[in-house]
Design a protein around this motif. Structure first.
Motif, PDB file in Angstrom:
ATOM      1  N   GLN A 188     -53.050  -5.839 -24.248  1.00 30.65           N
ATOM      2  CA  GLN A 188     -53.896  -4.964 -25.741  1.00 30.65           C
ATOM      3  C   GLN A 188     -55.523  -4.830 -25.070  1.00 30.65           C
ATOM      4  O   GLN A 188     -56.032  -4.525 -24.721  1.00 30.65           O
ATOM      5  CB  GLN A 188     -53.994  -5.483 -27.408  1.00 30.65           C
ATOM      6  CG  GLN A 188     -55.064  -5.048 -27.877  1.00 30.65           C
ATOM      7  CD  GLN A 188     -54.307  -4.597 -28.933  1.00 30.65           C
ATOM      8  OE1 GLN A 188     -53.568  -4.362 -29.702  1.00 30.65           O
ATOM      9  NE2 GLN A 188     -54.901  -2.803 -28.462  1.00 30.65           N
ATOM     10  N   LEU A 192     -57.833  -1.768 -23.873  1.00 29.18           N
ATOM     11  CA  LEU A 192     -58.766  -1.672 -24.935  1.00 29.18           C
ATOM     12  C   LEU A 192     -60.312  -1.943 -23.557  1.00 29.18           C
ATOM     13  O   LEU A 192     -61.111  -1.970 -24.007  1.00 29.18           O
ATOM     14  CB  LEU A 192     -59.218  -2.783 -26.199  1.00 29.18           C
ATOM     15  CG  LEU A 192     -57.971  -2.386 -27.603  1.00 29.18           C
ATOM     16  CD1 LEU A 192     -58.839  -3.390 -28.188  1.00 29.18           C
ATOM     17  CD2 LEU A 192     -58.323  -0.843 -27.568  1.00 29.18           C
ATOM     18  N   TYR A 207     -62.749  -5.415 -32.589  1.00 27.98           N
ATOM     19  CA  TYR A 207     -60.784  -5.627 -32.609  1.00 27.98           C
ATOM     20  C   TYR A 207     -60.053  -6.586 -33.490  1.00 27.98           C
ATOM     21  O   TYR A 207     -59.712  -7.831 -32.779  1.00 27.98           O
ATOM     22  CB  TYR A 207     -60.436  -5.142 -31.436  1.00 27.98           C
ATOM     23  CG  TYR A 207     -58.985  -5.290 -31.772  1.00 27.98           C
ATOM     24  CD1 TYR A 207     -57.390  -4.315 -31.826  1.00 27.98           C
ATOM     25  CD2 TYR A 207     -58.365  -6.688 -30.685  1.00 27.98           C
ATOM     26  CE1 TYR A 207     -56.832  -4.524 -31.496  1.00 27.98           C
ATOM     27  CE2 TYR A 207     -56.675  -7.179 -30.452  1.00 27.98           C
ATOM     28  CZ  TYR A 207     -56.273  -5.412 -31.392  1.00 27.98           C
ATOM     29  OH  TYR A 207     -54.204  -6.198 -30.931  1.00 27.98           O
ATOM     30  N   TRP A 220     -58.261   1.488 -31.895  1.00 29.80           N
ATOM     31  CA  TRP A 220     -58.862   1.677 -30.356  1.00 29.80           C
ATOM     32  C   TRP A 220     -60.276   2.005 -30.476  1.00 29.80           C
ATOM     33  O   TRP A 220     -60.519   3.048 -31.922  1.00 29.80           O
ATOM     34  CB  TRP A 220     -57.824   2.679 -29.263  1.00 29.80           C
ATOM     35  CG  TRP A 220     -58.762   3.768 -28.972  1.00 29.80           C
ATOM     36  CD1 TRP A 220     -59.265   4.574 -28.427  1.00 29.80           C
ATOM     37  CD2 TRP A 220     -57.737   5.296 -30.134  1.00 29.80           C
ATOM     38  NE1 TRP A 220     -59.656   5.685 -29.150  1.00 29.80           N
ATOM     39  CE2 TRP A 220     -58.571   6.559 -29.160  1.00 29.80           C
ATOM     40  CE3 TRP A 220     -56.792   5.117 -30.746  1.00 29.80           C
ATOM     41  CZ2 TRP A 220     -57.935   7.514 -29.734  1.00 29.80           C
ATOM     42  CZ3 TRP A 220     -56.022   6.083 -31.437  1.00 29.80           C
ATOM     43  CH2 TRP A 220     -56.986   7.172 -30.712  1.00 29.80           C
ATOM     44  N   ARG A 253     -55.788   6.521 -26.142  1.00 26.51           N
ATOM     45  CA  ARG A 253     -57.568   6.556 -25.561  1.00 26.51           C
ATOM     46  C   ARG A 253     -57.899   7.165 -24.449  1.00 26.51           C
ATOM     47  O   ARG A 253     -58.529   7.398 -23.750  1.00 26.51           O
ATOM     48  CB  ARG A 253     -57.206   5.034 -25.432  1.00 26.51           C
ATOM     49  CG  ARG A 253     -59.139   4.515 -25.569  1.00 26.51           C
ATOM     50  CD  ARG A 253     -58.755   3.327 -25.895  1.00 26.51           C
ATOM     51  NE  ARG A 253     -59.964   2.737 -25.276  1.00 26.51           N
ATOM     52  CZ  ARG A 253     -60.043   1.396 -24.133  1.00 26.51           C
ATOM     53  NH1 ARG A 253     -58.930   1.775 -23.034  1.00 26.51           N
ATOM     54  NH2 ARG A 253     -61.481   1.394 -23.774  1.00 26.51           N
TER      55      ARG A 253
END
Length: 415
Positions: A188, A192, A207, A220, A253
């Motif tokens: 993650q 990100l 987040y 996201w 993303r």
């Protein structure tokens, strides 16, 4: 009626011994059965760490009660699931005799009690004392003839082997969960990572995964610096939780980030993302909103694919508006791709833009407008705060600072 039940009195009167622990393993409650079983008073236990009240027996080199119980309690906190432990030898101190311990055998069960946001609020530690049962078998073994003693040894050996096997399996599951948790967090964090974010002191991001997940999610955010002092900001939400949703999130993303750099205009960028999403299993129903901030002309241009509307709070006027004039269905919902709508509006320097995912405002059994109202009230009232403080304040005001039942991504921009 259920509402007439006095649960505190019920807990106090139940014949099964219970401790109530908070997430720091501090004893916050104890019933009479547990006090009678251990010979303690409420003052002896409440407010103390469980392993301060009940340390390992230093005179037993094989004592591992603290280690095994710690592993179980931590697993319950991490997974929010009940854990039934195997037979546990855990001696307890003899009151009034420092350094003396009394042999005890237990059958513990640790059960999480969840808060409304899904986090563990308490752990119910039920611990049945089976010392008398163990001692009875010892006595019987000493008084039976050789054949019966042999049968008893065989039975005890089998029971012990099963208990050890069960305990080993539980520990292996906990270790596997810990490894999966570590891998998930690393994945993650990588997905990100936003290269352009550190340059923006005027942007705060948060987040929070769903409280029932592995700490990974399908939500996201993205911040992209563009030529001519423009900045693109996007927030998206993939259906589902866990590693599967996170993997889809990572692909979408990256695709949106690339599309924004090639075509900064939000609507065409979302059209490209929609075409790409059709090739990805699990992307159906993804929502996303993309906003272009033109700082030279003080213009906001946006397009929305089924996502909750961003909030624009006007600092000078003390008012707000929802960016809801260019909303379209989520990705891949239409059988054929069509052009996305796009809208624009002006802002004044110092205004605050808030993008978020639905986990911030949605609550079970409540109209989404109620949650949206809480958010707009909080943004309007706290709009003068620094963006980092404002981001944390919004999470607190909406009661999700420790996570909630759904994933949450939040971006706060001082314009």
């Amino acid at each position: 009626m259920t509402s007439d039940i006095d649960y505190a009195a019920l807990f106090a009167a139940t014949a099964t011994p219970y401790l109530v622990l908070d997430p720091d393993l501090i004893i916050v409650g104890v019933n009479q059965a547990y006090l009678a079983l251990t010979g303690r008073t409420r003052q002896d236990l409440v407010g103390r760490h469980i392993f301060e009240a009940f340390p390992d027996n230093p005179g037993d080199p094989n004592a591992d009660g603290v280690r095994r119980l710690t592993a179980s309690l931590r697993w319950v906190l991490d997974t929010r699931r009940r854990d039934t432990m195997a037979l546990l030898k855990y001696d307890i101190p003899v009151l009034g005799h420092p350094g003396m311990f009394e042999e005890r055998w237990w059958s513990p069960v640790n059960t999480p009690v969840l808060a409304p946001d899904g986090s563990v609020r308490w752990i119910l530690h039920r611990s049945e004392d089976v010392t008398a049962f163990v001692e009875a078998h010892r006595a019987q073994r000493l008084t039976t003839d050789q054949d019966e003693r042999d049968q008893m040894r065989a039975l005890q050996a089998e029971l012990y082997a099963r208990a050890v096997e069960s305990q080993q399996r539980n520990e292996e599951l906990r270790e596997a969960h810990a490894r999966a948790h570590e891998v998930a967090l690393t994945l993650q964090e990588v997905m990100l990572r936003t290269p352009d974010l550190p340059a923006h002191r005027d942007v705060a991001v948060r987040y929070l995964p769903a409280s029932t997940s592995l700490n990974v999610c399908g939500d996201w955010y993205e911040i992209v610096d563009l030529p001519h002092d423009n900045t693109a900001v996007a927030v998206g939400d993939v259906v589902g939780h866990g590693l599967g949703a996170a993997a889809v999130m990572g692909m979408l993303r990256s695709a949106l980030s690339t599309a924004i750099r090639a075509i900064p205009s939000p609507a065409p960028a979302l059209e490209i993302l929609g075409l790409y999403a059709r090739s990805i299993e699990g992307a159906l129903g993804t929502t996303v909103v993309s906003v272009l901030i033109d700082r030279r002309s003080h213009l906001i241009i946006y397009s929305n694919a089924g996502h909750p509307p961003p909030v624009l709070a006007h600092t000078g006027r003390g008012s707000y508006e929802l960016l809801d004039q260019a909303t379209d269905p989520p990705l891949c919902v239409r059988p054929l791709p069509v052009p996305r709508p796009q809208a624009s509006g002006t802002y004044a320097p110092g205004d605050v833009l808030v993008l978020y995912t639905d986990g911030l405002i949605e609550r079970r059994g409540e109209d989404i407008d109620s949650g949206l109202g809480r958010l707009t009230d909080a943004v309007t009232e706290c709009r003068e705060l620094d963006v980092e403080v404002l981001a944390d304040t919004l999470l607190t005001r909406l009661d999700v600072s420790n996570g909630g039942p759904d994933d949450i991504a939040l971006v706060v921009v001082r314009l």
